[in-house]
Design an enzyme around this catalytic site. Structure first.
Site, mmCIF file in Angstrom:
data_model
loop_
_atom_site.group_PDB
_atom_site.id
_atom_site.type_symbol
_atom_site.label_atom_id
_atom_site.label_comp_id
_atom_site.label_asym_id
_atom_site.label_seq_id
_atom_site.Cartn_x
_atom_site.Cartn_y
_atom_site.Cartn_z
ATOM 1 N N LYS A 1 0.857 -1.203 0.000
ATOM 2 C CA LYS A 1 0.000 0.000 0.000
ATOM 3 C C LYS A 1 0.887 1.244 0.000
ATOM 4 C CE LYS A 1 0.655 1.837 4.247
ATOM 5 N NZ LYS A 1 1.614 2.853 4.363
ATOM 6 N N PRO B 1 9.829 -4.222 -0.276
ATOM 7 C CA PRO B 1 10.917 -3.888 0.645
ATOM 8 C C PRO B 1 10.415 -3.834 2.091
ATOM 9 C CG PRO B 1 10.920 -2.386 -1.233
ATOM 10 C CD PRO B 1 9.666 -3.212 -1.333
ATOM 11 N N VAL B 2 11.272 -4.270 3.009
ATOM 12 C CA VAL B 2 10.900 -4.361 4.429
ATOM 13 C C VAL B 2 11.103 -3.003 5.111
ATOM 14 C CG1 VAL B 2 11.474 -5.492 6.624
ATOM 15 C CG2 VAL B 2 11.485 -6.810 4.489
ATOM 16 N N ALA C 1 9.550 -0.139 4.898
ATOM 17 C CA ALA C 1 9.692 0.869 3.851
ATOM 18 C C ALA C 1 8.505 1.817 3.754
ATOM 19 C CB ALA C 1 9.897 0.158 2.509
ATOM 20 N N LEU D 1 5.449 0.617 3.223
ATOM 21 C CA LEU D 1 4.579 -0.009 2.226
ATOM 22 C C LEU D 1 3.682 -1.089 2.839
ATOM 23 C CD1 LEU D 1 7.239 -0.344 -0.643
ATOM 24 C CD2 LEU D 1 5.382 1.330 -0.502
ATOM 25 N N ALA D 2 3.682 -1.175 4.174
ATOM 26 C CA ALA D 2 2.828 -2.123 4.916
ATOM 27 C C ALA D 2 3.092 -3.583 4.550
ATOM 28 C CB ALA D 2 1.344 -1.778 4.725
ATOM 29 N N GLY D 3 4.344 -3.910 4.299
ATOM 30 C CA GLY D 3 4.700 -5.274 3.883
ATOM 31 C C GLY D 3 4.245 -6.337 4.878
ATOM 32 N N ASP E 1 -2.524 -1.366 10.137
ATOM 33 C CA ASP E 1 -2.692 -1.356 8.677
ATOM 34 C C ASP E 1 -3.322 -2.643 8.150
ATOM 35 O OD1 ASP E 1 -1.565 1.130 8.493
ATOM 36 O OD2 ASP E 1 0.403 0.444 7.815
HETATM 37 P P1 ATP Z 1 3.917 0.243 7.687
HETATM 38 O O1 ATP Z 1 3.840 0.913 6.353
HETATM 39 O O2 ATP Z 1 2.685 -0.553 8.063
HETATM 40 O O3 ATP Z 1 4.441 1.107 8.799
HETATM 41 P P2 ATP Z 1 6.380 -0.893 6.876
HETATM 42 O O4 ATP Z 1 6.220 -1.171 5.425
HETATM 43 O O5 ATP Z 1 7.093 0.364 7.211
HETATM 44 O O6 ATP Z 1 4.968 -0.935 7.566
HETATM 45 P P3 ATP Z 1 7.099 -3.641 7.351
HETATM 46 O O7 ATP Z 1 7.689 -4.043 6.032
HETATM 47 O O8 ATP Z 1 5.739 -4.160 7.658
HETATM 48 O O9 ATP Z 1 7.134 -2.067 7.561
HETATM 49 O O10 ATP Z 1 8.163 -4.071 8.480
HETATM 50 C C1 ATP Z 1 8.206 -3.471 9.737
HETATM 51 C C2 ATP Z 1 8.820 -4.458 10.701
HETATM 52 O O11 ATP Z 1 7.958 -5.568 10.858
HETATM 53 C C3 ATP Z 1 10.160 -4.996 10.238
HETATM 54 O O12 ATP Z 1 11.140 -4.535 11.104
HETATM 55 C C4 ATP Z 1 10.038 -6.503 10.277
HETATM 56 O O13 ATP Z 1 11.054 -7.135 11.034
HETATM 57 C C5 ATP Z 1 8.691 -6.774 10.953
HETATM 58 N N1 ATP Z 1 7.910 -7.810 10.220
HETATM 59 C C6 ATP Z 1 7.175 -8.762 10.796
HETATM 60 N N2 ATP Z 1 6.589 -9.535 9.887
HETATM 61 C C7 ATP Z 1 6.943 -9.081 8.687
HETATM 62 C C8 ATP Z 1 6.643 -9.495 7.353
HETATM 63 N N3 ATP Z 1 5.851 -10.537 7.074
HETATM 64 N N4 ATP Z 1 7.161 -8.755 6.345
HETATM 65 C C9 ATP Z 1 7.941 -7.676 6.618
HETATM 66 N N5 ATP Z 1 8.270 -7.265 7.859
HETATM 67 C C10 ATP Z 1 7.784 -7.958 8.894
#
Ligand code: ATP
Length: 289
Positions: free
Chosen positions: A11, A94-95, A97, A99-101, A136
Site C-alpha cells: 500500500k 521492501p521491508v 519501507a 509499504l505495509a509489507g 494497517d
Molecule cells: P507500515 O507501512 O505498516 O508502517 P512498513 O512497510 O514500514 O509498515 P514492514 O515491512 O511491515 O514495515 O516491516 C516493519 C517491521 O515488521 C520490520 O522490522 C520486520 O522485522 C517486521 N515484520 C514482521 N513480519 C513481517 C513481514 N511478514 N514482512 C515484513 N516485515 C515484517
C-alpha cells in the site's frame, strides 16, 4: 484442496494527516490508502506439524515476530484449535519501507486460512482478527482505495481509482516508524491537508488533479532525517513524474507517472543503483463482502 497461493499487495498513502493523540497514546490519523501492484506471494500448505514459516529474505523473523505467523496463530486459536500450516513468503515488497509489507502478508494469511480450511468467516470476523494484529492490517484485507482514521484501522472504502501508473523508489536507509512519530511530535509541521475535498474528488470519480493538497505530514519529518527523500523527489520529477510524495513514515517515495511506458523507462534509467525501484499501478479492491 491442501494448498493455496495468495497475493499480498503493498500500500501507499495518497494523503496522510495527524489530528492529535488518542487516549490510548496512538496518533490519531487521517489517511487515504491505496493498494498497488507490487505484491508478496504467500504459499500456504496444510500439514500436521504446527505453524512453520519460511521467507525469502534473510534476517526477517520466522517465528511469531512475523506478522504472518501471528495471523495464523490468532485465527487457529479462535476458530480452528490445533490447526497446522506451512507458510512460505516470497518477499518482493521492501521491508520497513512504509509499504505495509508485514501487514499485507498478515491479511493474506487470514484470508488464505479462511479459504483453505473452509472456515466460512465473514468480513466482520476477519476484520476483528485484522484489528487485533496491527493498524494497517484491516485496510490490507480489502485493499483498493480507502479513507482510514483512528489509529488507521477504522475504514471507509472509497471507489476504485482510475488505473494509474507510478514508480516506487525505496532508498537503502532505515527509518524507524517510532522515531519518525517522536520527531513529528517535536516539529509538528504546519501543513493543511484538505482531506474532505480529497475524499470528495475520489468519491465523485473525478480525475485527480495532483496539487499540493495531496500531502503527507510525515514527509518533512523523514526528509529532515534522511536527505534521500528530497533527492529522490527531484529525480522522479526529472524523469517525468506529475507528482511525488513519500508513503507512510517512509522512506519509500512514489511518483505518479503519465503512463506505463514512462514508469518503466524511469525504472530502467534510474541512476542510483542502491535504490529499489518498481513500476507499479493502482490496484482495485479485491475482496467483496
Ligand atoms: P507500515 O507501512 O505498516 O508502517 P512498513 O512497510 O514500514 O509498515 P514492514 O515491512 O511491515 O514495515 O516491516 C516493519 C517491521 O515488521 C520490520 O522490522 C520486520 O522485522 C517486521 N515484520 C514482521 N513480519 C513481517 C513481514 N511478514 N514482512 C515484513 N516485515 C515484517
Amino acid at each position: 484442496m491442501d494448498q493455496i497461493a495468495v497475493r499480498a499487495p503493498a500500500k501507499i498513502n495518497l494523503a496522510l494527516d495527524i489530528k492529535g493523540l488518542q487516549a490510548d497514546g496512538y496518533h490519531q490519523l487521517e489517511t487515504i490508502m491505496q493498494s498497488v501492484s507490487l505484491c508478496d506471494h504467500i504459499y500456504l500448505k496444510k500439514t500436521n506439524r504446527g505453524i512453520k514459516l519460511t521467507n525469502s529474505v534473510p534476517g526477517l523473523p520466522e517465528d511469531n515476530h512475523n506478522l504472518a505467523y501471528r495471523a495464523a496463530e490468532l485465527i487457529f486459536n479462535q476458530y480452528y484449535r490445533n490447526g497446522s500450516i506451512e507458510i512460505h513468503i516470497d518477499k518482493k515488497i521492501p521491508v520497513a519501507a512504509g509499504l505495509a509489507g508485514g501487514s499485507t502478508d498478515s491479511a493474506a494469511v487470514i484470508k488464505g486460512i479462511n479459504l483453505l480450511f473452509g472456515l466460512g468467516l465473514d468480513y466482520p470476523q476477519l476484520l476483528e482478527l485484522a484489528r487485533a494484529i496491527g493498524s494497517d492490517v484491516p485496510f490490507c484485507l480489502k485493499g483498493g482505495t480507502a479513507f482510514a482514521y483512528g489509529r488507521g484501522d477504522q475504514l471507509v472504502q472509497l471507489p476504485d481509482l482510475k488505473k494509474t501508473w507510478l514508480v516506487l523508489v525505496t532508498p537503502p536507509k532505515e527509518v524507524l516508524t517510532a522515531v519518525v512519530y517522536q520527531q513529528y511530535d517535536l516539529i509538528k509541521p504546519e501543513l493543511t491537508i484538505p482531506m474532505e475535498d480529497l475524499k470528495g474528488i475520489i468519491k465523485n470519480g473525478q480525475n485527480i488533479y495532483w496539487n499540493e493538497g495531496w500531502n503527507n505530514v510525515l514527509e518533512p519529518v523523514t526528509a529532515g532525517l534522511i536527505g534521500d527523500i528530497t533527492e529522490i523527489k527531484e529525480m522522479l520529477k526529472e524523469m517525468g513524474a506529475i507528482f511525488t510524495m513519500m508513503s507512510g513514515s517512509g522512506p519509500t517515495v512514489f511518483g505518479v507517472m503519465p503512463d506505463r511506458e514512462q514508469a518503466e523507462q524511469a525504472c530502467q534509467k534510474w541512476p542510483r543503483s542502491t535504490d529499489s525501484v518498481f513500476p507499479v499501478y493502482t490496484y482495485k479492491q479485491d475482496f467483496r463482502e
